[in-house]
Structures are given as structure tokens and as C-alpha cells.
Design an enzyme around this catalytic site. Structure first.
Site, PDB file in Angstrom:
ATOM      1  N   LYS A 156       0.790  -1.192   0.094  1.00 23.19           N
ATOM      2  CA  LYS A 156       0.081  -0.147   0.236  1.00 23.19           C
ATOM      3  C   LYS A 156       0.985   1.309   0.129  1.00 23.19           C
ATOM      4  CE  LYS A 156      -2.143  -1.107   3.725  1.00 23.19           C
ATOM      5  NZ  LYS A 156      -1.381  -2.536   3.977  1.00 23.19           N
ATOM      6  N   ARG A 196     -10.059   1.586   9.478  1.00 23.21           N
ATOM      7  CA  ARG A 196      -9.790   0.199   9.799  1.00 23.21           C
ATOM      8  C   ARG A 196     -10.876  -0.532  10.300  1.00 23.21           C
ATOM      9  NH1 ARG A 196      -4.301  -0.626  10.644  1.00 23.21           N
ATOM     10  NH2 ARG A 196      -3.019   1.195  10.872  1.00 23.21           N
ATOM     11  N   ARG A 238      12.251  -7.209   3.304  1.00 25.71           N
ATOM     12  CA  ARG A 238      12.314  -5.687   3.684  1.00 25.71           C
ATOM     13  C   ARG A 238      13.114  -5.495   4.724  1.00 25.71           C
ATOM     14  NH1 ARG A 238       6.607  -2.778   4.682  1.00 25.71           N
ATOM     15  NH2 ARG A 238       6.233  -3.948   6.609  1.00 25.71           N
ATOM     16  N   ARG A 259      12.223  -1.772  10.781  1.00 23.65           N
ATOM     17  CA  ARG A 259      10.856  -1.363  11.818  1.00 23.65           C
ATOM     18  C   ARG A 259      10.702  -2.627  12.962  1.00 23.65           C
ATOM     19  NH1 ARG A 259       6.138  -0.357   7.464  1.00 23.65           N
ATOM     20  NH2 ARG A 259       4.868  -1.361   9.385  1.00 23.65           N
ATOM     21  N   ARG A 307      -0.329  -8.568  13.395  1.00 23.53           N
ATOM     22  CA  ARG A 307      -0.844  -7.315  12.690  1.00 23.53           C
ATOM     23  C   ARG A 307      -1.735  -8.013  11.619  1.00 23.53           C
ATOM     24  NH1 ARG A 307       4.110  -5.196   9.976  1.00 23.53           N
ATOM     25  NH2 ARG A 307       2.769  -3.932   8.861  1.00 23.53           N
TER      26      ARG A 307
END
Length: 193
Positions: A13, A88, A127, A139, A150
Site C-alpha cells: 500500500k 480500519r 524488507r 521497523r 498485525r
């Protein structure tokens, strides 16, 4: 162009929103960034959010909706915006619809990136490798356990938002597993250009 981006964590996204942001010269609005900015600016809503966040709680819908409402009224969002991380929940989607209606606005589209969840974990791992190789910080939520949490939260709370927008006829589903440029082309086609 007023857009909402949906999809599980790691779906791409952010990558696609950045491309549209450049193409249409509209801001990408992340609720997390907006919350932090409101807290830093000590706005009334930001001060309310800070108390809740400092106590480790989740910021209630009315505060998140208030922050989004304030943000979409700023000059850089006059020509449109890309909402990332909002709505959300179906309650937030309904609140967004009311907020936009009150401003004589509507969404142009809701883009959902569909992805293979097994492949998402591989993307997250890549990533992390790319961040380390590039000397960037990794992260805190880029690990398999945090990713699963998540993903579970996405399925429980956010996935029903897709059905809400599909029912309204505004959902555009894109194969997020295609190469980045192909995904961008599919999004452009879905948006009519």
C-alpha cells in the site's frame, strides 16, 4: 482524487500510494502520522489522543475520525488525498462517509491490494534484509511474530471494510502479487487512466 487504500500489512500500500501521491500531487494521509503530528502540535484532539496513547490504550474512533476530518481540510488536501490506515473498521468507514457527505465530497475509489499471505511473510523478511543492507533502521514490527499479530488484527477488524465498500460499489480489487509496475498499471486502469 480521493482514495482509500486497503490490504493486509506488507501488501504494498505504501509503495503504491507514494506513486499516486506523485502522479496526482495529493498527500498520502497515514492515521499514525496524523496522530503523532496532532500530539506534537498539541491540538485539542492531539492532547486527548496523547493521554490515551500514554496510558497504552487504543485511540477511539471519534478521536481518529476527528483527526482525519481536520487533516482533509488542510490546503494540500484540497485536490484530494490517499487514506492509508483509515478506515480500519466498518464504524470508521461509516464515519468517513458521513464526514465526506458533510463536506459535499465523496471517495473516487477504494483500492484493495489482494495478496498471498504466505508470500507476505517473505516480503517482510526481504524488507528487513533490504533495510539492513541499506543501513536503514528495521521497523520494530517487521518480525514474524509481530507480522502474524498485525495480520490477525487485519482479518478481525479491517477485512470487513472491504465487504462494506464492495457493497457500495466503490471497491477496486488489484492483484498485489504482481510486479510493482504492473500493480501501478492495474491501479491506473481501475482509476480510469
Amino acid at each position: 482524487m480521493r482514495l482509500v487504500f486497503l490490504g493486509p500489512p506488507g501488501a504494498g500500500k505504501g509503495t503504491q500510494a507514494a506513486r499516486l501521491q506523485e502522479k496526482y500531487r495529493i498527500p498520502q494521509l497515514s492515521t499514525g502520522d496524523m496522530l503523532r503530528a496532532a500530539v506534537k502540535a498539541a491540538t485539542p484532539i492531539g492532547l486527548d489522543a496523547k493521554v490515551i496513547m500514554d496510558a497504552g490504550g487504543l485511540v477511539p474512533d471519534e478521536i481518529v475520525v476527528g483527526i482525519v476530518a481536520d487533516r482533509i481540510c488542510e490546503p494540500d488536501a484540497k485536490s484530494g488525498f490517499i487514506l492509508d490506515g483509515f478506515p480500519r473498521t466498518v464504524n470508521q468507514a461509516e464515519a468517513l462517509a458521513r464526514m465526506l457527505r458533510a463536506r459535499n465530497m465523496d471517495l473516487d475509489a477504494v483500492i484493495e491490494l489482494k495478496v498471498d499471505e504466505a508470500a507476505l511473510l517473505a516480503r517482510i523478511e526481504q524488507r528487513v534484509k533490504d533495510s539492513i543492507a541499506g543501513g536503514a533502521a528495521v521497523r520494530a514490527d517487521d518480525n514474524p511474530e509481530a507480522f502474524k499479530a498485525r495480520l490477525d488484527a487485519y482479518h478481525a477488524q479491517t477485512a470487513p471494510v472491504s465487504a462494506y465498500y464492495a457493497e457500495k460499489g466503490s471497491l477496486k480489487t488489484i492483484d498485489g502479487m504482481a510486479p510493482v509496475d504492473a500493480v501501478s498499471e492495474a491501479i491506473a486502469k481501475a482509476l480510469g487512466g
